[in-house]
Write an enzyme that holds these catalytic residues in place. Structure first.
Site, short mmCIF file in Angstrom:
data_model
loop_
_atom_site.label_atom_id
_atom_site.label_comp_id
_atom_site.label_asym_id
_atom_site.label_seq_id
_atom_site.Cartn_x
_atom_site.Cartn_y
_atom_site.Cartn_z
N GLY A 270 0.83 -1.20 0.00
CA GLY A 270 0.00 0.00 0.00
C GLY A 270 0.86 1.24 0.00
N LYS A 271 0.22 2.37 0.28
CA LYS A 271 0.95 3.64 0.31
C LYS A 271 1.99 3.63 1.42
CE LYS A 271 -2.83 5.84 1.26
NZ LYS A 271 -3.79 4.74 1.27
N GLU A 272 1.64 3.02 2.53
CA GLU A 272 2.50 3.14 3.70
C GLU A 272 2.80 1.82 4.38
OE1 GLU A 272 0.45 6.32 5.85
OE2 GLU A 272 1.92 7.59 4.86
N LYS B 243 3.17 -7.29 8.60
CA LYS B 243 2.90 -5.98 8.01
C LYS B 243 4.02 -5.02 8.42
CE LYS B 243 -0.52 -2.37 7.46
NZ LYS B 243 -1.92 -1.97 7.60
N GLY C 133 -8.01 -15.49 2.34
CA GLY C 133 -9.19 -14.97 1.65
C GLY C 133 -8.78 -13.97 0.59
N ASP D 6 -10.44 4.31 7.73
CA ASP D 6 -10.01 4.11 6.34
C ASP D 6 -10.79 2.91 5.78
OD1 ASP D 6 -8.61 4.53 3.97
OD2 ASP D 6 -6.89 3.31 4.57
N PHE E 147 -11.56 -2.06 0.10
CA PHE E 147 -10.15 -2.45 0.01
C PHE E 147 -9.62 -2.98 1.35
CE2 PHE E 147 -10.88 0.88 -3.13
CZ PHE E 147 -10.49 0.21 -4.28
N1 LIG Z 1 -3.56 -10.67 7.89
C1 LIG Z 1 -3.56 -10.71 6.56
N2 LIG Z 1 -3.71 -11.87 5.91
C2 LIG Z 1 -3.72 -11.92 4.55
N3 LIG Z 1 -3.54 -10.84 3.74
C3 LIG Z 1 -3.39 -9.66 4.34
C4 LIG Z 1 -3.39 -9.51 5.77
N4 LIG Z 1 -3.21 -8.21 6.06
C5 LIG Z 1 -3.10 -7.57 4.89
N5 LIG Z 1 -3.22 -8.41 3.85
C6 LIG Z 1 -3.15 -8.08 2.40
O1 LIG Z 1 -2.24 -7.01 2.23
C7 LIG Z 1 -2.91 -5.86 1.69
C8 LIG Z 1 -2.35 -4.58 2.34
O2 LIG Z 1 -2.58 -4.61 3.74
P1 LIG Z 1 -3.27 -3.41 4.54
O3 LIG Z 1 -4.58 -3.08 3.92
O4 LIG Z 1 -3.27 -3.78 5.98
O5 LIG Z 1 -2.25 -2.22 4.38
P2 LIG Z 1 -2.17 -1.07 3.24
O6 LIG Z 1 -3.44 -1.01 2.48
O7 LIG Z 1 -0.90 -1.29 2.58
O8 LIG Z 1 -2.04 0.17 4.09
P3 LIG Z 1 -2.23 1.64 3.55
O9 LIG Z 1 -3.65 1.93 3.92
O10 LIG Z 1 -1.21 2.37 4.30
O11 LIG Z 1 -2.04 1.66 2.08
C9 LIG Z 1 -4.38 -6.08 1.99
O12 LIG Z 1 -5.20 -5.41 1.08
C10 LIG Z 1 -4.52 -7.59 1.91
O13 LIG Z 1 -4.68 -8.01 0.57
MG LIG Z 2 -5.38 -1.37 3.05
#
Ligand SMILES: Nc1ncnc2c1ncn2[C@@H]1O[C@H](COP(=O)(O)OP(=O)(O)OP(=O)(O)O)[C@@H](O)[C@H]1O
Ligand SMILES: [Mg+2]
Length: 286
Positions: free
Chosen positions: A102-104, A119, A189, A223, A227
């Protein structure tokens, strides 16, 4: 750029030693002086230069020659330290591939007691503004705001997952936290936006049941959208919690409404489920 699992797997013990020493000394120096790094790590000049060469090629360390010769950890170096610590503690035995970016943050699959998701929080200067007020939380990192902000973000997410899980909200199970990395259970999933649901109304209701439970526990996601929901054909999971706010936040109502609107609009658009935002809002706070 996310870290390469191979770069972490291939770290030599002296390279890990240099990373750890830099982390310790960066609480005192913006650029850790060459000679102090060598004394503290107790490596020969030749060994240190050789190992620093590897670390710089992996983009884990950067150097400066002004005002003196010195070194700093980069985001990749800090990530590598966190992940190596999790390996050392036995939380994970193998780092797998990148599953989300993701972004961060970057999310990796890893092997622990079962499969876990790691993460890695990477919060830069821009997003740091929102956490600036809480700077007393890690005063030693005041001159490295990205370390402070990323560690803070991971801690926020870990705390939320712990409390939400305890309160019966369907979120990943938090396993442990190290620096800017949170280890949590892996959800087998897919993200809601990538799925075609056979039972959209049930999923919609389950999402709102979770939003309501979280709200009653003192958590507004902040948020929430298609997504940040995952589905596995049986359960619904709400993920990505670092930016949560408390219902006593001055903009809580507005933020909760935005979260709710995102979900209501998505289900209305894709599955023609009709529920107004007002009805949904009342369902959560009522
Ligand atoms: N516990 C988990 N098990 C499986 N897949 C995960 C899990 N956590 C995150 N993911 C996958 O990783 C992706 C990114 O994770 P997450 O949404 O937590 O952070 P992000 O979207 O990168 O954060 P940001 O909002 O800073 O962009 C999710 O959309 C999902 O597909
Ligand atoms: Mg996310």
């Amino acid at each position: 750029m996310p870290i390469s699992p191979e770069d972490i797997r291939s770290l030599h013990k002296y390279e890990t030693l240099i990373l750890t020493t830099l982390e310790r000394l960066m609480k005192r120096y913006t650029w850790v002086p060459d000679d102090i790094l060598r004394k503290s790590s107790d490596l020969s000049l030749q060994e240190m230069e050789y190992r620093l060469g590897h670390l710089m090629a992996k983009d884990m360390v950067k150097s400066s020659s002004v005002p003196y010769k010195g070194y700093q950890l980069t985001f990749s170096g800090y990530d590598a330290l966190a992940i190596s610590s999790l390996v050392k503690k036995g939380t994970i035995s193998a780092l797998g591939c990148l599953i989300g970016e993701g972004k961060e943050s970057a999310v990796y699959e890893a092997l622990g007691t079962g499969v876990v998701a790691l993460k890695v929080h990477r919060v830069g200067q821009r997003s740091f503004q929102s956490v600036r007020l809480n700077r007393s939380f890690m005063p030693e990192w005041n001159h490295f705001p990205w370390i402070f902000a990323s560690t803070y973000s991971a801690k926020q997410e870990f705390e939320a997952l712990k409390e939400l899980r305890k309160g019966g909200v369907n979120v990943p199970v938090p396993v442990t936290i190290n620096r800017n990395v949170v280890a949590m259970s892996f959800i087998a999933g897919v993200n809601l936006h990538q799925s075609v649901l056979e039972n959209p109304k049930e999923v919609f209701d389950a999402i709102f049941e979770n939003i309501k439970k979280a709200y009653n526990l003192g958590f507004i996601h902040n948020d929430l959208s298609e997504f940040n929901v995952m589905v596995d054909g049986k359960d619904v999971w709400i993920i990505d919690w670092p930016q949560w706010i408390d219902p006593s936040h001055p903009n809580a109502a507005e933020i909760l409404k935005r979260d709710i609107d995102n979900i209501v609009n998505y289900f209305s658009r894709k599955y023609s489920i009709s529920c107004t935002s007002d009805e949904a809002y009342k369902m959560v706070v009522g």
